[in-house]
Write a protein that holds these residues in place. Structure first.
Motif, PDB file in Angstrom:
ATOM      1  N   THR A 164       0.834  -1.205   0.000  1.00 54.58           N
ATOM      2  CA  THR A 164       0.000   0.000   0.000  1.00 54.58           C
ATOM      3  C   THR A 164       0.866   1.251   0.000  1.00 54.58           C
ATOM      4  O   THR A 164       0.606   2.215  -0.734  1.00 54.58           O
TER       5      THR A 164
ATOM      6  N   GLU B 188       1.125   4.110  -2.881  1.00 54.69           N
ATOM      7  CA  GLU B 188       0.888   5.521  -2.572  1.00 54.69           C
ATOM      8  C   GLU B 188       2.051   6.385  -3.060  1.00 54.69           C
ATOM      9  O   GLU B 188       1.853   7.450  -3.642  1.00 54.69           O
ATOM     10  N   THR B 189       3.283   5.893  -2.851  1.00 57.79           N
ATOM     11  CA  THR B 189       4.450   6.648  -3.294  1.00 57.79           C
ATOM     12  C   THR B 189       4.520   6.718  -4.818  1.00 57.79           C
ATOM     13  O   THR B 189       4.930   7.731  -5.386  1.00 57.79           O
TER      14      THR B 189
ATOM     15  N   ARG C  58       2.013   9.267  -5.720  1.00 57.75           N
ATOM     16  CA  ARG C  58       2.428  10.575  -5.219  1.00 57.75           C
ATOM     17  C   ARG C  58       3.928  10.529  -4.944  1.00 57.75           C
ATOM     18  O   ARG C  58       4.373  10.368  -3.803  1.00 57.75           O
TER      19      ARG C  58
END
Length: 597
Positions: free
Chosen positions: A8, A12-13, A16
């Motif tokens: 997760t 996310e990285t 973003r």
């Protein structure tokens, strides 16, 4: 960390990339900036007051202060910088509210975390227009009291303790220190300064900054400091404050503009991250005669170019829009540019070189300027980069949340309160001691005014009449003039002379019993009549009755020293030059005076 959590986080990285903490901050800033809309950029340029809801909940619209709800600020206006208004009963409540606000920010398109700032929260000051009540935080003397200790290590220790208490509840920007020089005795903001001397103000201001910012290790454990009020707010004409139109002029009849820059130079050397210019407008100088927040010759020419300052510049509160305070109409502090519209004021502030509009929540004006082609979006990017850089440097993108359960144990801990109490005692200055009535012997019969009888009872037998006492101890507030509105009266201004009634009362008590008078010297009062009447006089800048009585009884040493001259008369004050330190004729007590008992 589990595999699912790792996956997760990686996803996310990937979505973003600015969340990748292994990248340099400058690169992360550019990655995020490239994704921002002009609306999101505009929201970043505003910082204003915000309230918290009951027991740590998000606040709804506040009709008393005219503030929108927390949700409207974040979700509709796109703002992520707020100055927390008011005081909560517990640190845990502040921390829970902060975490809920961060959750709200995380739900936005880019998830830019919120930065919470505050005015001073650790002192006894009675001026809520400039500071906040301590609430759950440890309690210390105000800046003048810290100056009275002459102890840079103590000031840095204060900053370090305040840093720990602030970060525990999520406060990451201190809208202080105030390193203005108190060269005009009547000025209402003297209490929050380090006094009249440029060298001492610079030394203590630098120590203060180091404590808050965690020395050279600026990062996730730091509080960013905003030094004010550049280029020095002390030289006020007639001592009036530029919160109000009648105090808008800063004057330099002694030609000492450069002297007022010295404490700021020390702050820059100490690594201060942010600067707030004052409301005032310089008169008869080389600089444009407009308020400093609008003043390109000061913000760009002096601050950015001469001092090479590349940190955040945030204006003082309310330069753009008129407002109502306590139900009274209150004009924008647009001194020298009153004729400009709010839109034109925003344009001039950006052109001057400021990054952020303090006390304002009108990003739509920035959007209108961009739409009209009057402000280029690249100009916004210059300020947005600085503001994002600070959020990254503070570690807010890695961990915007705080431990609400731990906050109550950290804030106002026994250790921190004891340090604050010791500083209070160290700051008290004994100014006169006729007939050596001090230190007094514990157990004597005490008549007190301004001290709770139960506190005094620990030092002697409390009696109801001076005639029955061995010693009287009276606590007074330095005098000030009553003004027309409630808000004006938060700013103690005008004459420094005690009324005839106050002097007569001191003389009446002193005629009956040896009398000690302690004065809260938020401004350098005309003490001559009080010194003449009383057996002993002391000064404080935020100290409990117990701290005072410890010093007066000899349980703690008397070590405080005056951070300014005490004038001999109002005539001497009126004849002095507002920009020149130590300029009143024949002062009653000089800077640095203080007796050892």
């Amino acid at each position: 960390m589990t595999d699912a959590t790792t996956t997760t986080a990686e996803a996310e990285t990937a979505a973003r990339p600015w969340l990748d903490a292994s990248l340099p901050v400058a690169e992360r800033v550019e990655l995020l900036l490239a994704e921002m809309t002009v609306e999101e950029k505009a929201g970043l340029l505003f910082q204003t007051m915000i309230t918290m809801g009951e027991d740590g909940e998000l606040a709804e619209a506040d009709p008393v202060f005219g503030l929108p709800s927390n949700r409207e600020f974040v979700l509709e206006k796109g703002m992520t910088h707020f100055n927390l208004l008011g005081v909560a009963p517990t640190a845990g409540a502040i921390a829970r509210w902060h975490n809920k606000l961060q959750e709200l920010a995380a739900s936005t398109r880019l998830g830019i975390p919120v930065t919470i700032s505050t005015d001073p929260r650790h002192s006894f000051t009675e001026n809520p227009g400039a500071a906040m009540l301590a609430g759950p935080f440890s309690q210390w003397p105000d800046a003048l009291g810290l100056a009275a200790t002459r102890d840079a290590a103590l000031v840095e220790r204060f900053g370090d303790i305040a840093r720990q208490e602030y970060t525990a509840v999520g406060i990451r920007v201190a809208l202080h220190p105030q390193v203005d020089l108190a060269t005009e005795p009547r000025w209402s903001r003297v209490l929050q300064t380090f006094g009249e001397d440029a060298e001492l103000s610079g030394e203590l201001g630098a120590a203060y900054i180091r404590g808050f910012q965690n020395g050279d290790a600026f990062g996730a454990e730091s509080v960013s400091t905003m030094v004010k009020h550049f280029p020095g707010g002390g030289p006020q004409k007639d001592g009036e404050d530029p919160h109000f139109a009648y105090g808008r002029e800063q004057v330099y009849p002694g030609g000492q503009f450069e002297l007022h820059l010295k404490p700021f130079a020390a702050a820059f050397d100490a690594g201060v991250r942010q600067v707030m210019p004052y409301y005032g407008m310089p008169v008869d100088t080389e600089y444009e005669e407009v308020g400093f927040g609008f003043n390109k010759s000061v913000l760009t020419g002096l601050l950015r170019e001469r001092f090479e300052f590349d940190g955040i510049v945030c204006t003082d509160w309310g330069l753009v829009n008129d407002a109502a305070i306590f139900g009274q109409p209150f004009p924008a502090r647009a001194w020298g540019v009153e004729h400009l519209t709010p839109l034109e004021r925003v344009e001039k502030i950006l052109d001057a070189g400021a990054d952020q509009f303090g006390g304002e929540a009108c990003p739509e004006l920035v959007l209108e300027l961009v739409a009209q082609g009057r402000v280029d979006e690249q100009r916004l990017d210059v300020s947005v980069r600085r503001l994002l850089r600070e959020k990254f440097a503070l570690g807010l993108f890695e961990n915007p949340f705080v431990d609400a359960e731990a906050a109550d144990a950290i804030v106002g801990s026994a250790e921190f309160r004891a340090a604050g109490d010791a500083a209070q005692r160290a700051s008290i200055a004994v100014l006169s001691n006729r007939d050596a009535v001090l230190p007094f012997t514990p157990g004597v019969k005490l008549y007190v005014e301004g001290i709770a009888p139960e506190v005094a009872a620990a030092y002697g037998e409390v009696v109801d009449s001076p005639a029955d006492a061995d010693l009287a101890v009276l606590r007074l507030q330095a005098p000030f003039e009553q003004r027309a509105t409630m808000f004006e009266n938060f700013f103690h201004a005008g004459s420094l002379e005690f009324s005839g009634d106050v002097v007569a009362h001191v003389a009446e008590v002193a005629a009956a019993v040896p009398t000690v008078v302690d004065v809260f010297l938020d401004r350098p009062a005309i003490l001559g009549p009080v010194v003449e009447a009383a057996s002993a006089v002391a000064g404080n800048w935020g100290a409990s009755a117990a701290a005072l009585l410890d010093v007066l009884s000899g349980a703690a040493p008397a070590g405080g020293r005056l951070p300014f001259d005490i004038p001999s008369s109002m005539a001497a004050v009126e004849a002095s030059r507002p920009d020149v330190p130590f300029d009143t004729a024949d002062p009653l007590f000089r800077f640095g005076h203080g007796l050892t008992l």
